[in-house]
Design a protein around this motif. Structure first.
Motif, PDB file in Angstrom:
ATOM      1  N   UNK A  21       0.967  -1.282   0.084  1.00  0.00           N
ATOM      2  CA  UNK A  21      -0.053   0.068   0.001  1.00  0.00           C
ATOM      3  C   UNK A  21       0.801   1.153  -0.035  1.00  0.00           C
ATOM      4  N   UNK A  22       0.188   2.365  -0.111  1.00  0.00           N
ATOM      5  CA  UNK A  22       0.891   3.622  -0.004  1.00  0.00           C
ATOM      6  C   UNK A  22      -0.102   4.619   0.543  1.00  0.00           C
ATOM      7  N   UNK A  23       0.557   5.880   0.863  1.00  0.00           N
ATOM      8  CA  UNK A  23      -0.258   7.131   1.302  1.00  0.00           C
ATOM      9  C   UNK A  23       0.279   8.096  -0.043  1.00  0.00           C
ATOM     10  N   UNK A  24      -0.585   8.642  -0.881  1.00  0.00           N
ATOM     11  CA  UNK A  24      -0.261   9.125  -2.086  1.00  0.00           C
ATOM     12  C   UNK A  24      -0.790  10.574  -2.151  1.00  0.00           C
ATOM     13  N   UNK A  25      -0.161  11.363  -2.987  1.00  0.00           N
ATOM     14  CA  UNK A  25      -0.678  12.563  -3.597  1.00  0.00           C
ATOM     15  C   UNK A  25      -1.362  12.313  -5.046  1.00  0.00           C
ATOM     16  N   UNK A  26      -1.316  10.938  -5.532  1.00  0.00           N
ATOM     17  CA  UNK A  26      -1.602  10.687  -7.189  1.00  0.00           C
ATOM     18  C   UNK A  26      -0.566   9.805  -7.759  1.00  0.00           C
ATOM     19  N   UNK A  27       0.422  10.499  -7.877  1.00  0.00           N
ATOM     20  CA  UNK A  27       1.509   9.578  -8.835  1.00  0.00           C
ATOM     21  C   UNK A  27       1.932   8.377  -8.156  1.00  0.00           C
ATOM     22  N   UNK A  28       2.326   8.582  -6.925  1.00  0.00           N
ATOM     23  CA  UNK A  28       2.615   6.993  -6.270  1.00  0.00           C
ATOM     24  C   UNK A  28       1.412   6.244  -6.204  1.00  0.00           C
ATOM     25  N   UNK A  29       0.105   6.555  -5.993  1.00  0.00           N
ATOM     26  CA  UNK A  29      -0.994   5.858  -6.005  1.00  0.00           C
ATOM     27  C   UNK A  29      -1.285   5.055  -7.563  1.00  0.00           C
ATOM     28  N   UNK A  30      -0.842   5.931  -8.493  1.00  0.00           N
ATOM     29  CA  UNK A  30      -1.053   4.992  -9.688  1.00  0.00           C
ATOM     30  C   UNK A  30       0.328   4.128  -9.900  1.00  0.00           C
ATOM     31  N   UNK A  31       1.552   4.445  -9.426  1.00  0.00           N
ATOM     32  CA  UNK A  31       2.489   3.542  -9.685  1.00  0.00           C
ATOM     33  C   UNK A  31       2.571   2.355  -8.658  1.00  0.00           C
ATOM     34  N   UNK A  32       2.040   2.467  -7.579  1.00  0.00           N
ATOM     35  CA  UNK A  32       1.839   1.229  -6.706  1.00  0.00           C
ATOM     36  C   UNK A  32       0.562   0.440  -7.192  1.00  0.00           C
ATOM     37  N   UNK A  33      -0.213   0.858  -7.554  1.00  0.00           N
ATOM     38  CA  UNK A  33      -1.462   0.119  -8.182  1.00  0.00           C
ATOM     39  C   UNK A  33      -1.079  -0.490  -9.604  1.00  0.00           C
ATOM     40  N   UNK A  34      -0.289   0.212 -10.394  1.00  0.00           N
ATOM     41  CA  UNK A  34      -0.019  -0.548 -11.644  1.00  0.00           C
ATOM     42  C   UNK A  34       1.230  -1.662 -11.398  1.00  0.00           C
ATOM     43  N   UNK A  35       2.158  -1.300 -10.674  1.00  0.00           N
ATOM     44  CA  UNK A  35       3.222  -2.044 -10.473  1.00  0.00           C
ATOM     45  C   UNK A  35       2.836  -3.276  -9.696  1.00  0.00           C
ATOM     46  N   UNK A  36       2.102  -3.124  -8.618  1.00  0.00           N
ATOM     47  CA  UNK A  36       1.645  -4.294  -7.777  1.00  0.00           C
ATOM     48  C   UNK A  36       0.623  -5.168  -8.730  1.00  0.00           C
ATOM     49  N   UNK A  37      -0.187  -4.661  -9.547  1.00  0.00           N
ATOM     50  CA  UNK A  37      -1.027  -5.377 -10.448  1.00  0.00           C
ATOM     51  C   UNK A  37      -0.041  -6.289 -11.111  1.00  0.00           C
ATOM     52  N   UNK A  38       0.866  -5.728 -12.030  1.00  0.00           N
ATOM     53  CA  UNK A  38       1.557  -6.254 -12.792  1.00  0.00           C
ATOM     54  C   UNK A  38       2.404  -7.404 -11.976  1.00  0.00           C
TER      55      UNK A  38
END
Lengths: 424, 90
Positions: free
Chosen positions: A132-149
């Motif tokens: 998981x992460x706390x995010x202002x947006x960019x990190x949210x997208x990156x964690x979501x995409x990379x975790x998914x992959x």
């Protein structure tokens, strides 16, 4: 397999040492933990030539990143363009300017893919199945995409007022995205509590020491692409204040390995006037960072009122002879347009902050016009469209006929006799 | 007595308890009181007399004391004091 290059974690305040585990602060004094390397072993294993032979991703510097063995997440991240920005340099009135363009980083168009690649590779090594992460947006997208992959479950927590592009850019990957009523600092605090309560791997909480090291890759790439040289000035945006320190750490590591000459780079940090706790600290020479209670800026990715690395970032700027500056929202939008119109780079609002601050520092004489300057663009303008949509004129609409187009183009159309027929 | 929530990593310094009670009318007094009960906890919270370590953040009912009167922030018996390590985010 245990890494032969990473010794463990060390408290940046008291020096207490810890093994390689998911822990972000010292239990003695709550100081931040940082990864410690065995640079002698790295020196034996790595050379400039060895790096240059490897594929162009951030993992060409893997010995200097805190993973054991080979990476497993984010294998294509990094090695973004370093653009020699002649037209922008002219517009700013300086000699040598480069844009490190992480607006096109893979896969989610921000520098956060670098930190996430390291953090999630580490999360896999440490056996986490949920991240998981706390995010202002960019990190949210990156964690979501990379975790998914990578086949990891992800919980992404964001403030409830983020740009739509960033919310969608996190949600599309199937992560559990949770919007919190409050600002980033509220989200961050909640994540600190969740990470321990649930035992998940939060990339910027309990995995933070490893995560933060990923930013060094931006510094390695800048130096290598300049022909194994460090620039006179670097201007980096500051949210939590980690990136600027890690770019400098990268330069110093390359110096220690003998890959670059002694580093003389002056580090400059950029913030928005509506959220400027770190630049305030630099300007007032304060011993502690005074947090901002209610950040107000269009640069939402930099809207962290209580920056974890603010103290170290302000110290670094002073020690290297750099400085910190902040700019208002109008200056941010003007700079976004200038960057797009001169170099064809559409940065997010944070990029506007970085360029506008660069311009201010040049005007103040703090950046030498004759030196070499690198500005760090860390995110893509596609994600922050709301910030500028009312400030950019809409295109004219005409009927599909030549007369209307000629009327539109007016005096700038060449006379018919001057035209060369197609195929002539 | 105001309630002080202890974050997981600090619980070994508080006999494993998730929360403690401290006497006093300000945040500083309450934390000093729990520090007297658990000297190891005191060492981890305070850098010197009357000064928290730089990275110890303290909240009263979810409000950061840096936006109030720091350690002089008044507390009532019904208040809950939270301690959170500042090193996260970015």
């Amino acid at each position: 397999m245990s890494s032969e290059f990473v010794r463990g974690l060390t408290c940046r305040l008291c020096g207490k040492q810890y093994p390689k585990e998911a822990l972000n602060f010292c239990t003695e004094d709550f100081g931040p933990l940082e990864v410690e390397y065995d640079y002698e072993a790295i020196g034996r294993a790595l050379s400039r030539e060895a790096i240059e032979r490897r594929p162009r991703t951030m993992w060409r510097y893997k010995e200097l990143l805190p993973i054991d063995g080979e990476p497993t997440v984010g294998l294509q991240v990094g090695c973004t363009p370093l653009i020699k920005a002649k037209r922008l340099a002219e517009a700013l009135g300086i000699r040598e300017l480069y844009i490190k363009n992480d607006a096109v980083n893979h896969p989610t168009l921000s520098f956060k893919d670098r930190v996430v690649a390291v953090a999630l590779s580490k999360a896999v090594e440490l056996g986490f199945d949920t991240v998981g992460c706390a995010s202002t947006g960019n990190l949210a997208g990156s964690v979501a995409a990379n975790a998914s992959a990578a086949g990891l479950k992800a919980y992404v927590l964001i403030p409830d007022n983020l740009e739509q592009g960033k919310v969608l850019g996190a949600t599309i990957y199937g992560a559990k995205v949770v919007a919190i009523k409050g600002n980033y600092d509220h989200v961050n605090r909640l994540c600190s509590q969740i990470a321990f309560r649930f035992g998940w791997g939060f990339v910027n909480v309990n995995l933070r020491p490893f995560y933060a090291e990923g930013s060094k890759s931006m510094g390695f790439e800048i130096a290598e692409d300049l022909g194994w040289r460090t620039p006179d000035h670097v201007v980096a945006p500051m949210a939590g204040g980690s990136l600027i320190g890690k770019i400098y750490k990268a330069f110093k590591e390359l110096e220690g390995l003998g890959f670059v000459d002694p580093v003389k780079t002056r580090m400059f940090g950029a913030q928005a006037a509506g959220c400027n706790p770190i630049t305030n600290t630099v300007k007032t020479d304060a011993k502690r960072v005074k947090p901002i209670r209610d950040p107000q800026t269009i640069a939402k990715s930099l809207a962290i009122g209580d920056p974890a690395d603010g103290f170290f970032a302000s110290k670094l700027m002073r020690e290297t002879g750099g400085w910190g500056e902040d700019v208002d929202d109008d200056a941010i939008v003007d700079a976004m347009k200038l960057l797009a119109e001169t170099e064809g780079v559409w940065a997010e609002t944070a990029g506007g902050v970085t360029l506008a601050v660069t311009r201010k520092l040049i005007e103040q004489g703090k950046i030498d016009r004759d030196g070499s300057t690198v500005i760090c663009i860390t995110g893509n303008g596609l994600k922050t469209q709301e910030a500028i949509i009312d400030r950019i004129p809409l295109p004219p609409v005409i009927a599909p006929n030549l007369a209307e187009f000629e009327a539109l183009v007016g005096a700038s159309a060449p006379a018919e006799s001057e035209l060369t027929p197609v195929g002539a | 007595m105001a309630k002080v929530s202890i974050p997981t990593p600090l619980r070994p310094s508080a006999d494993g308890q998730a929360s403690l009670e401290g006497a006093g009318t300000t945040v500083g007094e309450v934390l000093a009181d729990v520090g007297r009960q658990y000297p190891d906890l005191h060492k981890r919270l305070f850098a010197g007399e009357g000064q928290l370590h730089q990275y110890v953040n303290v909240f009263v009912n979810d409000e950061d004391i840096r936006f109030m009167d720091e350690l002089d922030t008044p507390v009532k018996e019904s208040d809950e004091i939270g301690i959170i390590p500042a090193i996260a985010g970015g």
